[in-house]
Structures are given as structure tokens and as C-alpha cells.
Write an enzyme that holds these catalytic residues in place. Structure first.
Site, mmCIF file in Angstrom:
data_model
loop_
_atom_site.group_PDB
_atom_site.id
_atom_site.type_symbol
_atom_site.label_atom_id
_atom_site.label_comp_id
_atom_site.label_asym_id
_atom_site.label_seq_id
_atom_site.Cartn_x
_atom_site.Cartn_y
_atom_site.Cartn_z
ATOM 1 N N ARG A 258 -7.545 2.130 -3.206
ATOM 2 C CA ARG A 258 -8.480 2.061 -2.075
ATOM 3 C C ARG A 258 -9.150 3.407 -1.890
ATOM 4 N NH1 ARG A 258 -8.288 0.238 4.251
ATOM 5 N NH2 ARG A 258 -9.626 -1.516 3.834
ATOM 6 N N TYR B 67 -6.288 10.618 4.152
ATOM 7 C CA TYR B 67 -4.883 10.985 3.901
ATOM 8 C C TYR B 67 -4.778 11.834 2.627
ATOM 9 C CZ TYR B 67 -4.184 7.942 7.831
ATOM 10 O OH TYR B 67 -4.259 7.407 9.093
ATOM 11 N N GLY C 3 -9.727 -6.865 8.470
ATOM 12 C CA GLY C 3 -8.673 -6.156 9.187
ATOM 13 C C GLY C 3 -8.429 -6.770 10.546
ATOM 14 N N ARG C 4 -9.123 -6.233 11.565
ATOM 15 C CA ARG C 4 -8.866 -6.669 12.943
ATOM 16 C C ARG C 4 -8.952 -8.176 13.141
ATOM 17 N NH1 ARG C 4 -12.806 -1.987 14.716
ATOM 18 N NH2 ARG C 4 -13.616 -2.729 12.722
ATOM 19 N N GLN D 179 0.836 -1.200 0.000
ATOM 20 C CA GLN D 179 0.000 0.000 0.000
ATOM 21 C C GLN D 179 0.876 1.257 0.000
ATOM 22 O OE1 GLN D 179 -2.569 1.383 3.285
ATOM 23 N NE2 GLN D 179 -4.268 1.334 1.833
HETATM 24 C C1 LIG Z 1 -4.854 -1.078 13.507
HETATM 25 C C2 LIG Z 1 -5.417 -0.619 12.193
HETATM 26 C C3 LIG Z 1 -4.567 -0.053 11.255
HETATM 27 C C4 LIG Z 1 -5.066 0.338 10.002
HETATM 28 N N1 LIG Z 1 -4.199 0.839 9.065
HETATM 29 C C5 LIG Z 1 -4.634 1.067 7.806
HETATM 30 C C6 LIG Z 1 -3.705 1.397 6.774
HETATM 31 O O1 LIG Z 1 -2.479 1.473 6.962
HETATM 32 N N2 LIG Z 1 -4.234 1.632 5.547
HETATM 33 C C7 LIG Z 1 -5.573 1.557 5.285
HETATM 34 O O2 LIG Z 1 -6.002 1.778 4.143
HETATM 35 N N3 LIG Z 1 -6.462 1.219 6.249
HETATM 36 C C8 LIG Z 1 -6.015 0.940 7.481
HETATM 37 N N4 LIG Z 1 -6.912 0.510 8.436
HETATM 38 C C9 LIG Z 1 -8.307 0.192 8.057
HETATM 39 C C10 LIG Z 1 -8.448 -1.314 7.743
HETATM 40 O O3 LIG Z 1 -7.785 -1.642 6.546
HETATM 41 C C11 LIG Z 1 -9.924 -1.756 7.633
HETATM 42 O O4 LIG Z 1 -10.547 -1.049 6.599
HETATM 43 C C12 LIG Z 1 -10.681 -1.554 8.932
HETATM 44 O O5 LIG Z 1 -9.961 -2.100 10.028
HETATM 45 C C13 LIG Z 1 -12.065 -2.187 8.916
HETATM 46 O O6 LIG Z 1 -11.962 -3.579 8.739
HETATM 47 P P1 LIG Z 1 -12.206 -4.595 9.982
HETATM 48 O O7 LIG Z 1 -13.556 -4.230 10.559
HETATM 49 O O8 LIG Z 1 -12.198 -5.967 9.340
HETATM 50 O O9 LIG Z 1 -11.101 -4.383 10.966
HETATM 51 C C14 LIG Z 1 -6.439 0.166 9.696
HETATM 52 C C15 LIG Z 1 -7.292 -0.377 10.668
HETATM 53 C C16 LIG Z 1 -6.800 -0.789 11.895
HETATM 54 C C17 LIG Z 1 -7.734 -1.425 12.893
#
Ligand SMILES: Cc1cc2nc3c(=O)[nH]c(=O)nc-3n(C[C@H](O)[C@H](O)[C@H](O)COP(=O)(O)O)c2cc1C
Length: 363
Positions: A231, A184, A320-321, A99
Site C-alpha cells: 500500500r 508510517y 473504509g468507513r 497488513q
Molecule cells: C478508522 C480508520 C482507521 C484506519 N486505519 C488504517 C490502517 O490501519 N492502515 C491503513 O493503511 N489505512 C488506514 N486507514 C485508511 C483507510 O484504509 C482508507 O484508506 C481511508 O479510510 C479512506 O477510505 P474511505 O473514504 O472509504 O474511508 C484508516 C482509516 C480510518 C477511517
């Protein structure tokens, strides 16, 4: 109906399943230098069962950095560090996309040589970022009011994206993903709440999309459309944005990416970060605007995934999480086995604890 366990053909390669790993910042690169480490390699390799891993955001330039210890893709050491990771993931049969990230105004003067960050306009982000305190612990800190980029500066940033793409290729990535989401730099140009320019980069939707699309064209030029994804996060509140025409902008970007036949469109849904739940009407319109591969992410479960895949609104789901806490997430989802609990206090920074010590079912 496609299921999470089915393979997926993208323009550049096929994936063994449709459970993708969403990009997640973990702030564990080696300091100084923001270099990817062997521990990061272990973390990603543990998760190589994902159909596609999208790495944490990686700054395209020193100016693009906004948080402590996020990795970069602009020095030889960083390229070599990532190379070890892509090799290890490939050895396990996985696929991995990098990314590409520029934070814009979401930064701190410690990362900017003492000055402010840059953005579309000098509109402050009223939230915080994460820096290292004097005692070495991570602390949150307010972001200074950014400086508006001049038109003359924009080609330099486009060039940084191009170079970062070349670097990602030589680091062995399968694709790159342009981070146009979560408030961003690129979304700071898209959003009327952060972009108050009165030149050709501000005002109408076409104008606000101009700089992000110049970045897309440069990244495509540095590789090819099949190896580039983007994205977006229409309606996200993260990063201090409040987009009245976010959905319209999302559809505009989607149709521009469709015209360019991008490798995929990655929809970061807003409800994981205080935004509204996306309605089905938007999903239908997005599908009409972009007929390539759509990845959806945000608060997904097996049930929600089945609904969105069945309707044809997305082709893969990024988690994600759940992937932080479950290195073998695809296996668990396919077999309907319980998930490990996330330990949220260990998400950012530190070492192996809360990073590579979550057990897989086979452990
Ligand atoms: C700890 C953390 C770090 C994240 N860092 C990024 C990132 O670097 N780039 C990005 O596009 N989204 C980032 N996100 C968003 C995740 O990619 C994702 O869209 C979001 O966690 C929702 O998905 P989930 O409900 O499955 O966790 C981050 C989310 C979390 C929780």
C-alpha cells in the site's frame, strides 16, 4: 467493463467481487499482549462478503507499535488469535490479508520502553497518537522526536518484517500487505520531508526507496511475490508529510513492484485525509507503471468506483468507513440500497458498540 460485482483474479487466488475492505485500525486487541480477540473475529466475519478483507495495521514488532491496543503479529498468542479469525473468515467463504505495520515516529514513549520512536531522521511528527489515560479512557498525546536509525539497525527491522510474514502465513492469511502508506516508517523513508539522511538511504528517489524495497524483497523471500501486496499513499498529508515529489516516488515504487510482479498495488488516495484529489494523469501513469492488480481506496462511492474501474485505472476498490457502518456493504452497493450512518465517536477502542452492532439488511 468490469463492475464491482465481478470476480477478480489475483496472482494468488480469485475473489468473488471487487468490493474490498480497506485496512482500518480499531484498537480493540486484548491487553496486555495486543492479542486479536473473538470480538475482532466476529467483526471481520460479519464483513467476509468483501472480495478481500485487508486487516487493520498489525505491528511486526514491539517497536512497530504506535497506538493503544493495536494487534501484533510477533508473538505466539497473536498468531493463535489471528488463526481463529482467518479460520472464521474462510468458513464464510471470505479472503483476508494481514497488513504489516511499523509506525516509525508516530508513537509514544509508553510503547517504546520510555524512549522515543525511530525514523529515517530525527525529524518530529507534530501530530499526536492515542494512548490510554490513567482513568483507562483513550487520550491523544504528542509523539516524541524520533531517533534516526543507524544503517546497522536496518537489517534487524527487515528481519522483523520477514518474521512477521512467516507468522502471517502460519496464522492462515491469504496474503500480506506491506503498509507503505500514511506517513508510517516506510513512507518516512520515502518522503524528503521526513528523510534527511546523507547516506545511501537518503537523498535521491532511488536512495529513499531503498529501505522500503529491501523490506519488500525480504517479505517476498519469506513467502512469494504473488502473496505480497503493498500500500502506498503518494501526496498524503497524514502523518505530517508534505511530499513535493510524492507522485514521482509513487511511480518509482510502482515500477519496482511491477518488476517484482507483486500480488497487488494498493493506492491509498490522499483526499480522505486533507491531501489533494489525485488527478487522472497520475492514475494513467500509475497504470502504465504497474500492470498487475491495482486496488484504489479513498472516498469511493458506486459512481466513483464505476468511473475508475471503467477506465481500467484500478481493478478493485477498497472501502473504509462505509465498511465500518455496513457489514454487508457489497450487497448494498450491488443493489443500490441505502447505507447505515457511521458513528465516528465509536471508531476507536471499546467493545461491541460501534463495532459489531451495525445491522446488515438481512438482520
Ligand atoms: C478508522 C480508520 C482507521 C484506519 N486505519 C488504517 C490502517 O490501519 N492502515 C491503513 O493503511 N489505512 C488506514 N486507514 C485508511 C483507510 O484504509 C482508507 O484508506 C481511508 O479510510 C479512506 O477510505 P474511505 O473514504 O472509504 O474511508 C484508516 C482509516 C480510518 C477511517
Amino acid at each position: 467493463m468490469p463492475a464491482l460485482r465481478d470476480s477478480l483474479t489475483l496472482p494468488a487466488f480469485s475473489t468473488t467481487n471487487r468490493v474490498f475492505m480497506a485496512p482500518m485500525t480499531r484498537m480493540r486487541s486484548a491487553q496486555p499482549g495486543d492479542v486479536p480477540t473473538d470480538l475482532m473475529s466476529e467483526y471481520y466475519t460479519q464483513r467476509a462478503g468483501a472480495g478481500l478483507i485487508v486487516t487493520e495495521g498489525s505491528q511486526i514488532s514491539p517497536q512497530g507499535k504506535g497506538y493503544f491496543a493495536t494487534p501484533g503479529i510477533h508473538t505466539d498468542e497473536q498468531i493463535a488469535g489471528w488463526r481463529r479469525i482467518t479460520d472464521a473468515v474462510h468458513d464464510k467463504g471470505g479472503k483476508i490479508a494481514l497488513q504489516l505495520w511499523h509506525v516509525g515516529r508516530v508513537t509514544h514513549s509508553v510503547f517504546q520502553g520510555g524512549g522515543p520512536g525511530v525514523s529515517a531522521s530525527a525529524v518530529p511528527f507534530r501530530g499526536t497518537t492515542t494512548i490510554q489515560g490513567l482513568d483507562g479512557e483513550l487520550v491523544t498525546a504528542p509523539c516524541p522526536t524520533p531517533r534516526a536509525l543507524t544503517v546497522e539497525e536496518l537489517p534487524g527491522i527487515v528481519e522483523d518484517y520477514r518474521r512477521a510474514t512467516v507468522n502471517a502465513r502460519s496464522a492462515g492469511f491469504d496474503m500480506v500487505e506491506i503498509h507503505g502508506a500514511n506517513g508510517y516508517l516506510l513512507q518516512q523513508f520515502m518522503s524528503a520531508s521526513s528523510n534527511q539522511r546523507d547516506d545511501e538511504y537518503g537523498g535521491s528517489i532511488d536512495n529513499r526507496a531503498r529501505f522500503p524495497l529491501e523490506v519488500v524483497d525480504a517479505v517476498v523471500d519469506a513467502w512469494d511475490a504473488a502473496h505480497v501486496g503493498m500500500r502506498i499513499s503518494p501526496m498524503i498529508k497524514f502523518g505530517g508529510l508534505d511530499d513535493s515529489d510524492g507522485l514521482e516516488m509513487g511511480l518509482h515504487i510502482a515500477s519496482e513492484l511491477n518488476r517484482r510482479e507483486l500480488g497487488y498495488l494498493h493506492l491509498c488516495e490522499p483526499d480522505w485525509a486533507d491531501g489533494p484529489e489525485l488527478d487522472d494523469d497520475f492514475r494513467i501513469k500509475l497504470r502504465e507503471a504497474f500492470n498487475g492488480v491495482i486496488i484504489a481506496a479513498g472516498n469511493y462511492t458506486a459512481t466513483k468506483s464505476a468511473r475508475v474501474l471503467d477506465a481500467g485505472w484500478a481493478d478493485a476498490i477498497a472501502f473504509g468507513r462505509p465498511f465500518i457502518a455496513n457489514p454487508d456493504l457489497p450487497h448494498r452497493l450491488f443493489n443500490d440500497t441505502p447505507l447505515n450512518e457511521l458513528r465516528p465517536e465509536l471508531i476507536y477502542g471499546g467493545g461491541a458498540t460501534g463495532y459489531t452492532d451495525y445491522p446488515a439488511l438481512t438482520d
